[in-house]
Scaffold this active site. Structure first.
Site, PDB file in Angstrom:
ATOM      1  N   THR A 197       0.856  -1.180   0.000  1.00 36.44           N
ATOM      2  CA  THR A 197       0.000   0.000   0.000  1.00 36.44           C
ATOM      3  C   THR A 197       0.895   1.233   0.000  1.00 36.44           C
ATOM      4  OG1 THR A 197      -1.757   1.176   1.160  1.00 36.44           O
ATOM      5  CG2 THR A 197      -0.250  -0.072   2.530  1.00 36.44           C
ATOM      6  N   GLU A 341      -4.659  -2.455   5.292  1.00 38.87           N
ATOM      7  CA  GLU A 341      -4.231  -3.033   6.571  1.00 38.87           C
ATOM      8  C   GLU A 341      -5.352  -3.801   7.258  1.00 38.87           C
ATOM      9  OE1 GLU A 341      -3.684  -0.046   5.442  1.00 38.87           O
ATOM     10  OE2 GLU A 341      -1.672   0.670   5.905  1.00 38.87           O
ATOM     11  N   LYS A 451      -6.289  10.593  -2.893  1.00 35.06           N
ATOM     12  CA  LYS A 451      -6.762   9.411  -3.607  1.00 35.06           C
ATOM     13  C   LYS A 451      -7.468   9.838  -4.890  1.00 35.06           C
ATOM     14  CE  LYS A 451      -7.726   4.868  -2.093  1.00 35.06           C
ATOM     15  NZ  LYS A 451      -8.459   3.958  -1.239  1.00 35.06           N
ATOM     16  N   TRP A 456      -3.441   6.074  -4.960  1.00 38.76           N
ATOM     17  CA  TRP A 456      -2.870   7.090  -4.083  1.00 38.76           C
ATOM     18  C   TRP A 456      -1.795   7.934  -4.775  1.00 38.76           C
ATOM     19  CZ3 TRP A 456      -5.360   8.175   0.135  1.00 38.76           C
ATOM     20  CH2 TRP A 456      -6.000   7.185   0.886  1.00 38.76           C
TER      21      TRP A 456
HETATM   22  P1  AMP Z   1      -6.417   1.593   0.768  1.00 38.34           P
HETATM   23  O1  AMP Z   1      -5.540   1.040   1.806  1.00 38.34           O
HETATM   24  O2  AMP Z   1      -5.707   1.957  -0.498  1.00 38.34           O
HETATM   25  O3  AMP Z   1      -7.603   0.713   0.531  1.00 38.34           O
HETATM   26  O4  AMP Z   1      -6.985   2.984   1.291  1.00 38.34           O
HETATM   27  C1  AMP Z   1      -7.665   3.103   2.504  1.00 38.34           C
HETATM   28  C2  AMP Z   1      -8.099   4.532   2.697  1.00 38.34           C
HETATM   29  O5  AMP Z   1      -8.972   4.945   1.640  1.00 38.34           O
HETATM   30  C3  AMP Z   1      -8.865   4.795   3.955  1.00 38.34           C
HETATM   31  O6  AMP Z   1      -8.017   4.957   5.075  1.00 38.34           O
HETATM   32  C4  AMP Z   1      -9.615   6.069   3.603  1.00 38.34           C
HETATM   33  O7  AMP Z   1      -8.796   7.218   3.741  1.00 38.34           O
HETATM   34  C5  AMP Z   1      -9.923   5.867   2.142  1.00 38.34           C
HETATM   35  N1  AMP Z   1     -11.258   5.279   1.970  1.00 38.34           N
HETATM   36  C6  AMP Z   1     -11.574   3.985   1.784  1.00 38.34           C
HETATM   37  N2  AMP Z   1     -12.906   3.833   1.665  1.00 38.34           N
HETATM   38  C7  AMP Z   1     -13.458   5.048   1.803  1.00 38.34           C
HETATM   39  C8  AMP Z   1     -14.802   5.551   1.797  1.00 38.34           C
HETATM   40  N3  AMP Z   1     -15.861   4.778   1.606  1.00 38.34           N
HETATM   41  N4  AMP Z   1     -14.964   6.881   1.993  1.00 38.34           N
HETATM   42  C9  AMP Z   1     -13.901   7.701   2.178  1.00 38.34           C
HETATM   43  N5  AMP Z   1     -12.632   7.289   2.178  1.00 38.34           N
HETATM   44  C10 AMP Z   1     -12.399   5.980   2.002  1.00 38.34           C
END
Ligand code: AMP
Length: 553
Positions: A197, A341, A451, A456
């Site tokens: 990640t 995570e 994002k 990212w």
């Molecule tokens: P990842 O590890 O790439 O899946 O990213 C996780 C992060 O994406 C979370 O900590 C949030 O900051 C963001 N995220 C994931 N789902 C949502 C959602 N439904 N609404 C807003 N932010 C989200």
């Protein structure tokens, strides 16, 4: 005479008298192929054709792949990489690799070549399984890190491509191998899958999922108030299998005996529509950007997807207009939040609001939140003084989690581990409220990442690069709302004394140093960047000030 079996570990109190069978991915595989042998798995290929296999045939191929891995000398614990779209061959890797005790390292095909090279080296993968259509991207990674040429490359599919070093063909390797395998017993706490990640600064961080975490995650996400998966569902995972295991679907869907439809490399709205329509897909999952495109396609063509019953939208917040439009099309929207995570599911917002007697507007507002927490996680929300916030939907703080499917550390990265894991909890970096009904809502993000369309972008990396420009004294990069990508980077720049700023020239300069999709959409020039009391950039101020900057984009 009574007999007793002593469990492997000493139990305090009266030991339970249940079988101690490890929770492993093999358990899911065996259940599926024996009990749903005729269920189908469909994969759309690059040329528009598709392949169809039954679970029974899939099981035979997984066994053949296990023989291939064994012949190539893959030992328990060793890492095997995939660089692939969502396909059946990728699914075969999801089972064969962990079931022989090795670790599948799902590599993000959207990383820059240098990052692809970094993650392959960091995981120390010995074999890399590459989709035919992704071979050019793998050549770029090898150009960035020539030592990668020593790995074994196995190409999946037969699209024309320039051969990779030591290339083998996936189908040729499988051909003629026995269709059963003497699967070893694997420890439920052994690693099954690795996924990198993004980090705020520096290189991607690796999360190492265990068999146990993945099996428990599969059980908990299948629940009726979560994804509500059934045998009669046809599931099309749009979320990539290199993004936290396509939110667990390769395990959950197979465990539930559902039909799977894989989109392969064709991810444009028309191809997704065709894949869903032809196989009467009932359930799908992906980030908002793909649903925005599919919604526009449906509106523009007047087509509909009558079989599509419900979809999960996550990875970024679901835009309210998207929620309304899809609901109006008869598609139930399940808003979910999670993190790599966390395997990833943390909250899932599935209709619970309808159980209360709320007026429609309040119910809609509640359903747009990220939702109630999964049975997989414990949580707490701490304010700036580390005090738990009131559960009133107003007080905000940082969300901390722990649970069966939550990482306890990163793989080989003590620095990132020390920063993110505290007192047995994982600190998410998401700033949230939780209301009296237990609905979590993300209101801000403390991590310096943006994002864009589900991927990212590191604001700190962009800032550091920009501050290397001869005319730039200070640069602060922040995310601004965008209709298509949801968030795009904007840079606020303070020029050196007497320097004359030129947005076009600075963007062009930056374009030579970062990937095109990282380039800030706008550069604004300021006399000073607002700061907190301790001198950090006050990004929240800038985000508010420029909230509408990209409104016309
Ligand atoms: P990842 O590890 O790439 O899946 O990213 C996780 C992060 O994406 C979370 O900590 C949030 O900051 C963001 N995220 C994931 N789902 C949502 C959602 N439904 N609404 C807003 N932010 C989200």
């Amino acid at each position: 005479m009574t007999t007793s079996t002593t469990p492997a570990t000493a139990v305090q109190g009266l030991p339970g008298l249940m079988m101690d069978i490890p929770l492993t991915v093999h358990f899911i595989l065996e259940h599926a192929i024996r009990n749903h042998p005729r269920r189908e798995i469909v994969t759309r290929r690059y040329d528009g054709s598709s392949t169809r296999f039954t679970y029974a045939e899939f099981g035979a191929r997984v066994a053949q792949l296990a023989h291939v891995l064994a012949e190539l000398g893959i030992a328990p614990g060793e890492r095997v990489a995939s660089f692939a779209w969502n396909t059946q061959a990728h699914l075969e890797l999801y089972y064969a690799v962990p079931c022989i005790g090795a670790v599948l390292h799902t590599t993000n095909i959207r990383l820059f070549p240098e990052q692809v090279a970094f993650v392959l080296e960091h995981a120390d993968d010995r074999i890399i399984f590459v989709d035919d259509t992704l071979v050019p991207a793998m050549h770029k990674a090898i150009a960035a890190k020539p030592s990668l040429a020593e790995k074994i490359f196995v190409v999946m599919g037969n699209a024309p491509h320039e051969p990779l070093p030591n290339e083998r063909s996936y189908e040729a390797l499988l051909s003629g191998k026995p269709e059963t395998y003497a699967w070893p017993t694997v420890d439920e706490n052994a690693a099954a899958v690795m996924c990198h990640t993004s980090a705020t600064t520096g290189d991607p961080k690796a999360v190492l999922f265990s068999h146990r975490s993945q099996v428990l995650h599969a059980f908990a996400t299948a629940f009726a108030d979560v994804f509500a998966l059934r045998q009669r569902d046809a599931i099309l995972p749009i979320v990539p299998m290199f993004h936290v295991n396509a939110w667990g679907l390769p395990y959950t869907a197979i465990m539930c005996g559902s039909k799977l439809v894989f989109p392969g490399p064709r991810m444009d709205p028309e191809s997704l529509y065709t894949a869903m329509a032809e196989d009467s897909v009932t359930f799908s999952a992906g980030v908002p950007t793909v649903w925005l495109a599919l919604r526009d396609y449906l509106k523009a063509t007047g087509k509909s997807l009558p079989a599509l019953d419900r979809i999960v939208i996550g990875g970024s917040a679901c835009p309210p207009a998207l929620f309304d439009d899809l609901q109006a099309l008869g598609i139930e929207v399940i808003h979910a939040w999670g993190m790599t995570e966390m395997s990833p599911i943390g909250t899932v917002n599935y209709k619970k609001g309808e159980l209360t007697n709320e007026p429609a507007a309040a119910r809609r507002a509640r359903r747009l939140k990220q939702g109630p927490f999964s049975a997989l996680v414990q949580w707490k929300v701490l304010d700036d003084d580390d005090t738990p916030i009131a559960q009133d939907g107003i007080a905000r703080g940082e969300l901390w989690v722990r649970g069966f499917a939550v990482a306890r550390q990163y793989y080989k990265n003590d620095e990132a581990t020390a920063a993110a894991f505290k007192d047995g909890w994982f600190t998410t970096g998401d700033i949230v409220t939780v209301d009296a009904e237990g609905y979590m809502e993300i209101v801000d993000r403390s991590k310096d990442l943006i994002k864009s369309g589900g991927e990212w972008i590191s604001s700190v990396e962009l800032e550091n690069t920009l501050m290397g420009h001869p005319l730039v004294r200070e640069a602060c990069v922040f995310g601004v709302k965008h209709a298509k990508w949801l968030e795009r980077p904007v840079a606020a720049v303070v020029l050196r004394a007497d320097a004359v700023g030129d947005e076009v020239a600075i963007r062009a300069w930056l374009g030579e140093r970062v990937a095109k999709w990282w380039l800030p959409d706008r550069i604004v020039f300021l006399d000073a960047i607002p700061r907190t009391g301790v001198g950090k950039f006050l990004k929240r101020d800038l985000r508010e000030r420029y909230a509408d900057l990209l409104a016309d984009a």
